[in-house]
Scaffold this motif. Structure first.
Motif, short mmCIF file in Angstrom:
data_model
loop_
_atom_site.label_atom_id
_atom_site.label_comp_id
_atom_site.label_asym_id
_atom_site.label_seq_id
_atom_site.Cartn_x
_atom_site.Cartn_y
_atom_site.Cartn_z
N CYS A 125 13.95 60.71 4.36
CA CYS A 125 15.01 61.15 5.26
C CYS A 125 16.35 60.91 4.55
O CYS A 125 16.41 60.19 3.56
CB CYS A 125 14.94 60.37 6.57
SG CYS A 125 16.21 60.82 7.76
N CYS A 182 18.66 59.17 5.74
CA CYS A 182 18.90 57.74 5.89
C CYS A 182 17.89 57.06 4.96
O CYS A 182 17.24 57.70 4.18
CB CYS A 182 18.72 57.31 7.35
SG CYS A 182 17.01 57.25 7.90
N CYS A 209 11.54 60.22 12.16
CA CYS A 209 11.91 59.37 11.04
C CYS A 209 11.55 57.92 11.41
O CYS A 209 11.59 57.55 12.57
CB CYS A 209 13.40 59.49 10.78
SG CYS A 209 14.01 58.36 9.52
N SER A 259 13.26 55.37 10.62
CA SER A 259 14.39 54.49 10.88
C SER A 259 15.54 55.11 11.67
O SER A 259 16.21 54.39 12.40
CB SER A 259 14.88 53.86 9.58
OG SER A 259 15.85 54.62 8.99
N CYS A 260 15.75 56.43 11.60
CA CYS A 260 16.81 56.99 12.45
C CYS A 260 16.15 57.80 13.58
O CYS A 260 14.94 57.78 13.72
CB CYS A 260 17.80 57.83 11.64
SG CYS A 260 17.15 59.40 11.06
ZN LIG Z 1 16.20 58.96 9.06
#
Ligand SMILES: [Zn+2]
Length: 132
Positions: A93, A95, A115, A117-118
Motif C-alpha cells: 500500500c 502507507c 490494507c 494498516s490504513c
Molecule cells: Zn495502507
C-alpha cells in the motif's frame, strides 16, 4: 440504514473485525445475556448486516443501494501482486501496510481486500482458473 452501526463498527472494517463484531453483537443482543439498560439492535438485523458486510457480492449490491460498504479505492490486478509462497499474494500500500489475498479467499470469490494498516480497500482483479 447503516449496516456498520448495527454491528458497532467503523466503516471499512476488515473481514476479521466484521466477524468479531458480529459475534460480539449477537452476544450483547441475546435475551439471556442482555442485562444492559440501553436497547440493542435485534438479532435479525445483526444477522442481516453481517450477511451483507461479509459477502463481497451482496456488499457491492448494497453499495448501489446507497448502504455503506467498503468502497474500493482502486482496482489492482493480481498480476501486480507479489507472490508470497504457494498460496498467498501481497501488494504494498502507499502507507507502510500491504494488501494480502490467499488462494482460498479467491476460491470463495473474495475481491475486496483491506490494507493491513490504513483504512483503504482495493478490488483485486483475477479470473478463477478453470478446473480441468
Ligand atoms: Zn495502507
Amino acid at each position: 440504514m447503516d449496516l456498520y452501526a448495527v454491528l458497532n463498527l467503523a466503516p471499512g472494517a476488515s473481514p476479521a473485525k466484521i466477524k468479531a463484531a458480529y459475534h460480539r453483537a449477537l452476544l450483547v443482543a441475546h435475551p439471556d445475556k442482555n442485562n444492559a439498560s440501553q436497547p440493542t439492535p435485534d438479532i435479525a438485523a445483526i444477522k442481516d448486516a453481517y450477511r451483507v458486510l461479509s459477502s463481497p457480492a451482496l456488499c457491492a449490491k448494497a453499495d448501489q443501494d446507497q448502504l455503506r460498504c467498503p468502497r474500493p479505492a482502486q482496482v489492482i490486478l493480481l498480476a501486480d501482486f507479489d507472490e508470497q509462497g504457494a498460496d498467498a499474494w501481497t501488494h504494498m500500500c502507499r502507507c507502510s501496510g500491504a494488501y494480502a489475498i490467499t488462494g482460498a479467499e479467491m476460491d470463495h470469490g473474495v475481491h475486496l481486500v483491506p490494507c493491513t494498516s490504513c483504512s483503504k480497500v482495493v478490488w483485486v482483479g483475477y479470473e478463477l482458473a478453470e478446473e480441468e
